[in-house]
Structure formats: C-alpha cells, structure tokens
Design an enzyme around this catalytic site. Structure first.
Site, PDB file in Angstrom:
ATOM      1  N   LYS A  50      16.786   3.818   7.138  1.00 18.52           N
ATOM      2  CA  LYS A  50      17.850   3.051   7.784  1.00 18.52           C
ATOM      3  C   LYS A  50      17.689   1.528   7.633  1.00 18.52           C
ATOM      4  O   LYS A  50      18.677   0.808   7.615  1.00 18.52           O
ATOM      5  CB  LYS A  50      17.928   3.394   9.277  1.00 18.52           C
ATOM      6  N   ASN A  71      23.357   3.196   9.317  1.00 19.54           N
ATOM      7  CA  ASN A  71      23.412   4.661   9.218  1.00 19.54           C
ATOM      8  C   ASN A  71      24.611   5.127   8.405  1.00 19.54           C
ATOM      9  O   ASN A  71      24.738   6.307   8.106  1.00 19.54           O
ATOM     10  CB  ASN A  71      23.396   5.338  10.606  1.00 19.54           C
ATOM     11  N   ASP A  87      25.729   4.317  15.337  1.00 19.88           N
ATOM     12  CA  ASP A  87      24.924   4.853  16.442  1.00 19.88           C
ATOM     13  C   ASP A  87      25.263   4.159  17.764  1.00 19.88           C
ATOM     14  O   ASP A  87      25.437   4.816  18.794  1.00 19.88           O
ATOM     15  CB  ASP A  87      23.424   4.690  16.159  1.00 19.88           C
ATOM     16  N   ALA A 112      11.483   2.187  22.551  1.00 21.70           N
ATOM     17  CA  ALA A 112      11.893   0.945  21.885  1.00 21.70           C
ATOM     18  C   ALA A 112      11.883   1.126  20.374  1.00 21.70           C
ATOM     19  O   ALA A 112      11.653   0.186  19.626  1.00 21.70           O
ATOM     20  CB  ALA A 112      10.977  -0.201  22.303  1.00 21.70           C
ATOM     21  N   GLY A 113      12.140   2.341  19.922  1.00 24.01           N
ATOM     22  CA  GLY A 113      12.182   2.619  18.479  1.00 24.01           C
ATOM     23  C   GLY A 113      13.565   2.351  17.910  1.00 24.01           C
ATOM     24  O   GLY A 113      14.354   1.589  18.487  1.00 24.01           O
ATOM     25  N   ASN A 135       8.389   0.903  27.192  1.00 24.83           N
ATOM     26  CA  ASN A 135       7.873   1.592  26.005  1.00 24.83           C
ATOM     27  C   ASN A 135       6.367   1.717  26.094  1.00 24.83           C
ATOM     28  O   ASN A 135       5.700   0.889  26.694  1.00 24.83           O
ATOM     29  CB  ASN A 135       8.255   0.811  24.738  1.00 24.83           C
TER      30      ASN A 135
HETATM   31  P1  ATR Z   1      13.800   6.874  16.736  1.00 24.14           P
HETATM   32  O1  ATR Z   1      14.425   6.372  15.474  1.00 24.14           O
HETATM   33  O2  ATR Z   1      14.196   8.287  17.068  1.00 24.14           O
HETATM   34  O3  ATR Z   1      13.993   5.939  17.882  1.00 24.14           O
HETATM   35  P2  ATR Z   1      11.118   5.898  16.449  1.00 24.14           P
HETATM   36  O4  ATR Z   1      11.650   4.602  15.922  1.00 24.14           O
HETATM   37  O5  ATR Z   1       9.944   6.514  15.762  1.00 24.14           O
HETATM   38  O6  ATR Z   1      12.235   7.007  16.442  1.00 24.14           O
HETATM   39  O7  ATR Z   1      10.789   5.695  18.011  1.00 24.14           O
HETATM   40  C1  ATR Z   1      10.209   6.688  18.778  1.00 24.14           C
HETATM   41  C2  ATR Z   1      10.093   6.216  20.220  1.00 24.14           C
HETATM   42  O8  ATR Z   1       9.526   7.272  21.006  1.00 24.14           O
HETATM   43  C3  ATR Z   1       9.203   4.996  20.413  1.00 24.14           C
HETATM   44  O9  ATR Z   1       9.660   4.250  21.519  1.00 24.14           O
HETATM   45  C4  ATR Z   1       7.850   5.659  20.732  1.00 24.14           C
HETATM   46  O10 ATR Z   1       6.958   4.838  21.452  1.00 24.14           O
HETATM   47  P3  ATR Z   1       5.935   3.841  20.650  1.00 24.14           P
HETATM   48  O11 ATR Z   1       6.766   2.664  20.240  1.00 24.14           O
HETATM   49  O12 ATR Z   1       4.908   3.486  21.662  1.00 24.14           O
HETATM   50  O13 ATR Z   1       5.404   4.630  19.502  1.00 24.14           O
HETATM   51  C5  ATR Z   1       8.307   6.806  21.607  1.00 24.14           C
HETATM   52  N1  ATR Z   1       7.322   7.898  21.651  1.00 24.14           N
HETATM   53  C6  ATR Z   1       7.093   8.837  20.700  1.00 24.14           C
HETATM   54  N2  ATR Z   1       6.115   9.680  21.104  1.00 24.14           N
HETATM   55  C7  ATR Z   1       5.702   9.252  22.328  1.00 24.14           C
HETATM   56  C8  ATR Z   1       4.723   9.686  23.266  1.00 24.14           C
HETATM   57  N3  ATR Z   1       3.942  10.761  23.033  1.00 24.14           N
HETATM   58  N4  ATR Z   1       4.589   8.995  24.431  1.00 24.14           N
HETATM   59  C9  ATR Z   1       5.366   7.922  24.690  1.00 24.14           C
HETATM   60  N5  ATR Z   1       6.306   7.452  23.849  1.00 24.14           N
HETATM   61  C10 ATR Z   1       6.477   8.104  22.674  1.00 24.14           C
END
Ligand code: ATR
Length: 268
Positions: A50, A71, A87, A112-113, A135
C-alpha cells in the site's frame, strides 16, 4: 464482491488476485506500470504494497498524502495512473449507515498500524472533537499524531500505551475502534481490551476485525449493552467506493454485501 458488482452493472469485467513479490524492489514498479501496459482499468492494492506503490503513480489526492497508503489505483484513458484510498471514507460511510454521529465526539482508537491511519484520518475529517490513539508501540502512535496534527490542527490527538492506559481513557470515549489484529482468527480468544474496564450502553464499539463476525471484544461490549459494529461493512464500503472510482457508476452495494456474506459463510 467485485465479480457480483460487475455482473449487476452489466460490465464484462473480471477482478483477479495478482501476487506481486516484494523483492527485488523493481517488481513493484513493474507491476504498477504493467497495469497500464496490459490495459487494466484499475486495481486494489493490499498489504504489504500500500505504501510502496506510491512513487510510481502519476497523481494522488490529499487522503493518500495524509494516510501514506493507496488501496485503489485507476488507469485513466490517457494512461495516467491515479492513486486513491477508500479505506478512510469506507469506514466513515459504514458508521453513517449505522447512524453513528461523529461530530463533537471523543474517539478512542486501539492500534496505530496501516488501518489506524485510515481510521484516524476519517474520524478527524468527520469532525470528531478529540481522538486518543493507544498502541503497544507508542512511537507509532506518536508518528500518526504528527500526520493528523498537520492536516487537522484543531483536532486534539493524544497517545498512550495499549493495554495499560485503556483505563485512563475509556470513560470519556463515545466511540472505541479496534484497528489491531487482536481477536482475528486464529487468535479468536485474544482481545485489545482490558476486561477489568467496563463499557457502557451509550458507547459505540467498532471492531475492524470481521473474521470472526463477533470478536471477543465485540461480545464483551455487547454484554455491557454498547452498540457494536463489525468491520464487514467497512470491507464492503471500501470495495464499493473503489468500484465507483473505476466505473463512474453507483456501486450495487446490496449485491456486493450478499457476495461477501456468502463468501464468509462458505469459508466458515
Ligand atoms: P494493519 O494494516 O491491519 O493496521 P499493521 O500495520 O501491521 O496492520 O498494524 C497492526 C496493529 O496491530 C499495530 O497497531 C500493532 O501494534 P504494534 O504497532 O505495537 O506492533 C497491533 N498489534 C498486532 N499484534 C498485537 C499484539 N499481540 N498486541 C498488541 N497490539 C498488537
């Protein structure tokens, strides 16, 4: 979803999955330019491409600039490659369909992803009074705040650590949105929420996770009497808005929703 929409609209089009390797890097550029060479009308772009497609597009709008992700690509008649992001508007449209008022509301966003970037942008644009982003990795939430402050200077945005600071922000939240992957199959028993913190019937809880339809977080919220919404609607609306970009026709959203429901039940 798109095949069903094309059929209803009487378009002899096909929507096909194309896997593009991340390495070597030039593959991404070749794939984007290939859309034009091969006569595609457009494409959706998903994780992990993306962000990386952006340098190869001729044009993109403010939403893409703010979110930093595309996207939807459309190929104009003269070959111009335009990038868009459905999105954020897809998420807001789904909230509107569920009659959720956003103006003047306090939003609490978990994660925050990539998806959080779209969600937070949408909420700020829709006139939320304040947004708090929690986050696990706080630096990512702080980076997102910088972007939002640049585009919406009058919307106060705070950050904190997930799940530790849920307790401090839960009470004032009118809308709580989970953008993390916690709760998604195969981890259906995980949840982004601190279950020692109660929710209320006047709160709205939105979970971007749509598989399963009812996550552990949504079940917890429903038991507290909160209004709960699964991310399936956002999935459908971002698709519908992409359809409208490519075809310049209103999307047959009923047929698209039906196709998604059918695919979900076919795949458990
Ligand atoms: P997407 O595009 O679906 O948003 P991403 O950019 O990989 O995917 O973001 C995933 C999000 O889920 C992030 O906020 C991640 O937290 P981190 O920034 O700390 O990695 C969160 N996340 C994924 N697994 C997690 C877990 N086990 N506990 C807490 N937060 C989690």
């Amino acid at each position: 979803m798109h095949a069903a929409a094309f059929a209803v609209a009487g378009l002899d089009w096909a929507y096909i999955p194309l896997l593009v390797a991340s390495e070597p890097k030039m593959r991404i550029q070749e794939a984007v330019y290939g859309l034009r060479a091969l006569g595609f009308q457009g494409a959706n772009v998903t994780v992990p491409h993306k962000q990386t497609v952006i340098p190869f597009l001729d044009r993109f709008n403010t939403v893409v600039e703010a979110i930093g992700a595309v996207n939807t690509i459309s190929v104009e008649a003269d070959g111009t490659l335009t990038g868009d992001n459905t999105d954020a508007p897809g998420f807001i449209r789904d909230l509107q369909e569920h009659h959720v008022e956003l103006e003047g509301q306090n939003a609490l966003v978990l994660g925050a992803g990539g998806s959080a970037r779209a969600v937070v942008y949408g909420l700020a644009e829709a006139g939320c009074y304040s947004i708090t982003i929690l986050n696990r990795t706080r630096s990512k939430a702080d980076a997102l705040v910088k972007t939002i402050e640049a585009f919406f200077p009058s919307c106060p945005v705070a950050t904190g650590v997930l799940p530790r600071e849920i307790r401090s922000y839960a009470e004032k939240a009118d809308l709580i949105v989970n953008t993390t992957s916690l709760g998604m199959i195969p981890h259906r028993e995980s949840t982004p929420w601190d279950e020692s913190v109660a929710l209320r019937p006047d709160q709205v809880v939105y979970d971007l996770v749509y598989n399963p339809r009812q996550t552990r977080f949504l079940r917890f919220a429903q038991e507290a009497g909160a209004k709960t919404i699964s991310g399936l609607g956002m999935l459908i609306w971002q698709g519908a808005l992409s359809f409208e970009i490519w075809t310049a026709q209103p999307a047959p959203t009923g047929a698209m929703a039906e196709a998604v429901e059918k695919a979900m039940s076919d795949h458990g």
